[in-house]
Design an enzyme around this catalytic site. Structure first.
Site, PDB file in Angstrom:
ATOM      1  N   ASN A  71       0.831  -1.199   0.000  1.00 62.98           N
ATOM      2  CA  ASN A  71       0.000   0.000   0.000  1.00 62.98           C
ATOM      3  C   ASN A  71       0.868   1.251   0.000  1.00 62.98           C
ATOM      4  O   ASN A  71       2.063   1.197   0.312  1.00 62.98           O
ATOM      5  CB  ASN A  71      -0.906   0.014   1.238  1.00 62.98           C
ATOM      6  CG  ASN A  71      -1.904  -1.119   1.242  1.00 62.98           C
ATOM      7  OD1 ASN A  71      -2.644  -1.307   0.278  1.00 62.98           O
ATOM      8  ND2 ASN A  71      -1.931  -1.885   2.328  1.00 62.98           N
ATOM      9  N   CYS A  80      -4.520  -7.510  -3.702  1.00 65.41           N
ATOM     10  CA  CYS A  80      -5.189  -6.330  -4.250  1.00 65.41           C
ATOM     11  C   CYS A  80      -5.764  -6.743  -5.597  1.00 65.41           C
ATOM     12  O   CYS A  80      -5.025  -7.128  -6.498  1.00 65.41           O
ATOM     13  CB  CYS A  80      -4.219  -5.167  -4.407  1.00 65.41           C
ATOM     14  SG  CYS A  80      -4.940  -3.741  -5.256  1.00 65.41           S
ATOM     15  N   GLY A  81      -7.090  -6.702  -5.726  1.00 65.45           N
ATOM     16  CA  GLY A  81      -7.725  -7.204  -6.939  1.00 65.45           C
ATOM     17  C   GLY A  81      -7.320  -6.457  -8.193  1.00 65.45           C
ATOM     18  O   GLY A  81      -6.965  -7.067  -9.211  1.00 65.45           O
ATOM     19  N   CYS A 213     -11.669  -0.621  -6.101  1.00 66.88           N
ATOM     20  CA  CYS A 213     -11.061  -1.652  -5.257  1.00 66.88           C
ATOM     21  C   CYS A 213     -11.583  -2.990  -5.748  1.00 66.88           C
ATOM     22  O   CYS A 213     -12.788  -3.272  -5.633  1.00 66.88           O
ATOM     23  CB  CYS A 213     -11.411  -1.425  -3.794  1.00 66.88           C
ATOM     24  SG  CYS A 213     -10.835  -2.741  -2.685  1.00 66.88           S
TER      25      CYS A 213
END
Length: 277
Positions: A71, A80-81, A213
């Site tokens: 992040n 994280c998609g 997201c």
């Protein structure tokens, strides 16, 4: 502070969720992933600017590709998609894996994916779902559920996602004790005409709103299905960038849990080399 002058990178976006990518064959993981370095890279004014940093490394033993995701605050995340959608597209372009089908190793398990018109990824089965969480509702909120789609998410059904005072409401929910010690992402979702859904996300590790997201879209689709609000296995969610994420939900009769597939943008915006940070 290590000098990254001359290090190549690619800036990518997944429906407005943006990342700085490094090829692990060209730069060592340790060189670009210290928390301080990630903060410098992701800074919107003094750095390249991004929601996160990704290093892709081929796995020499079995041909899979390892995704190292961090992040913008420097903290690592298991999954994280949108970064995984972007990784699928970039790994195929760089020749690390076949566009027809690849295996991506993440902290949340191995993800299978492919890259056609758009990248598409198959999540590990989602087993932990709670359609109702005993959290007090704010005005305009109708119900709150919880799901772990690689990482934990609260999903809030509301009258209008666009009307949510996200920066005021987000931190309290993100750190709510019922989400666990590390907290959770928080997604607000409301219906749009034509069977679409609009959502917004307060993302942990960014500590603010992101334009999209991927794991949040998956968690949102699962909760909408649990609440009986979807008309089938396919759910389309509109992001804050105006782009859509499509989620397919399978529930095999001979297996437990939900098997989600996420399809969405994974696009290189520009490439460059770092001059100074």
């Amino acid at each position: 502070m290590d000098n990254l002058k001359g290090v190549p990178f690619a800036k990518m976006t997944g429906s407005g969720n943006d990342f700085v990518f490094f090829d692990g064959r060209e730069v060592s993981l340790e060189r670009v992933t210290s928390p301080e370095m990630i903060k410098r890279i992701c800074h919107r004014n003094n750095g390249i600017g991004a929601d996160g940093v990704v290093v892709l490394e081929p796995q020499s033993d079995d041909g899979a590709v390892r995704i190292h995701y961090f992040n913008s605050d420097g903290s690592p995340a298991d999954l994280c998609g949108n970064a995984t959608l972007c990784s699928t597209a970039l790994a195929a372009e760089l020749g690390m894996a076949s566009a027809a089908g690849m295996r991506l190793v993440t902290g949340a398990g191995v993800i299978t994916s492919r890259f056609g018109a758009l990248p598409e990824i198959d999540f590990q089965p989602v087993m932990e779902v709670a359609p109702a969480i005993p959290i007090e509702l704010a005005p305009g909120e109708q119900r709150i559920g919880f799901a772990v789609a690689g990482i934990p998410h609260l999903v809030v059904l509301c009258e209008s996602a666009d009307a949510v005072a996200l920066t005021q409401r987000g931190p309290g929910l993100r750190w709510h004790p019922l989400t666990g010690g590390k907290g959770a992402n928080v997604n607000w979702v409301s219906p749009l005409p034509g069977g679409l859904w609009r959502y917004r996300t307060f993302e942990r590790g960014v500590e603010g709103e992101t334009l999209a997201c991927g794991t949040g879209a998956v968690a949102t689709a699962i909760l909408l299905a649990e609440w009986g609000l979807t008309g089938g296995e396919m759910v389309t969610i509109r992001t804050s960038s105006g782009r859509d994420l499509r989620i397919s939900l399978r529930r095999p009769a001979d297996a437990e849990g939900c098997y989600p597939t996420l399809c969405g943008e994974g696009r290189v915006v520009f490439r460059g080399t770092i001059e100074s940070l």
